[in-house]
Motif scaffolding. Sequence first.
Motif, PDB file in Angstrom:
ATOM      1  N   THR A  70       0.833  -1.201   0.000  1.00  7.71           N
ATOM      2  CA  THR A  70       0.000   0.000   0.000  1.00  7.71           C
ATOM      3  C   THR A  70       0.870   1.255   0.000  1.00  7.71           C
ATOM      4  O   THR A  70       0.614   2.202  -0.740  1.00  7.71           O
ATOM      5  N   GLY A  71       1.918   1.258   0.800  1.00 10.63           N
ATOM      6  CA  GLY A  71       2.836   2.399   0.839  1.00 10.63           C
ATOM      7  C   GLY A  71       3.528   2.617  -0.491  1.00 10.63           C
ATOM      8  O   GLY A  71       3.683   3.755  -0.949  1.00 10.63           O
ATOM      9  N   LEU A  72       3.958   1.529  -1.135  1.00  5.98           N
ATOM     10  CA  LEU A  72       4.611   1.630  -2.439  1.00  5.98           C
ATOM     11  C   LEU A  72       3.653   2.208  -3.481  1.00  5.98           C
ATOM     12  O   LEU A  72       4.011   3.096  -4.261  1.00  5.98           O
ATOM     13  N   VAL A  73       2.425   1.699  -3.462  1.00  2.00           N
ATOM     14  CA  VAL A  73       1.425   2.170  -4.420  1.00  2.00           C
ATOM     15  C   VAL A  73       1.053   3.622  -4.133  1.00  2.00           C
ATOM     16  O   VAL A  73       0.881   4.423  -5.059  1.00  2.00           O
ATOM     17  N   ASP A  74       0.953   3.975  -2.853  1.00  6.22           N
ATOM     18  CA  ASP A  74       0.629   5.370  -2.493  1.00  6.22           C
ATOM     19  C   ASP A  74       1.562   6.343  -3.209  1.00  6.22           C
ATOM     20  O   ASP A  74       1.126   7.362  -3.744  1.00  6.22           O
ATOM     21  N   ARG A  75       2.859   6.028  -3.213  1.00  5.29           N
ATOM     22  CA  ARG A  75       3.830   6.949  -3.794  1.00  5.29           C
ATOM     23  C   ARG A  75       3.707   7.051  -5.316  1.00  5.29           C
ATOM     24  O   ARG A  75       3.886   8.126  -5.886  1.00  5.29           O
TER      25      ARG A  75
END
Length: 156
Positions: A70-75
């Motif tokens: 989720t963090g990777l996709v957020d960026r």
Amino acid sequence: MVADRDTQVEQILGLTDKLFGALLPTVPKEVLELDVTMPQLKILLMLFINGSVRMSAIASDLGVTLATATGLVDRIVERGFVIRENNPDDRRVVMCRLSPSGHQTVSRIWYSVRKRMGNILKSLDQDNLSLLNRALENMLANADQIAQTLTAPDET
């Protein structure tokens, strides 16, 4: 005979490594200027190849937790490369897909490498092109069969 087959497989893998190495110096400048991490680039490629993908599948394929994915996709959502959507029938399911900008960016990278490979293929004579074509068709058919056995339900 087994050793010969294993030796041939290793030789082919070694040649494939060298071919990729020959292509690397031609990494498109778009890749170098992209300003994403390797895991983020993997996500972009995954979405380019597979289309819309569940967040849980991204986490699984990368071997990371759902929170990390989720963090990777957020960026990459913030950079405008990816669109995240909730399933209206089940809000727990989050789908990710490339935005038009993300698709255009990955397409430039993909087709740059494809063009370089095309130039290499054009340097081959007709007999070698035919041989390579048959070999790749067989490899693709085998890859499809292997993929089907890996995704088939276990009947034990």
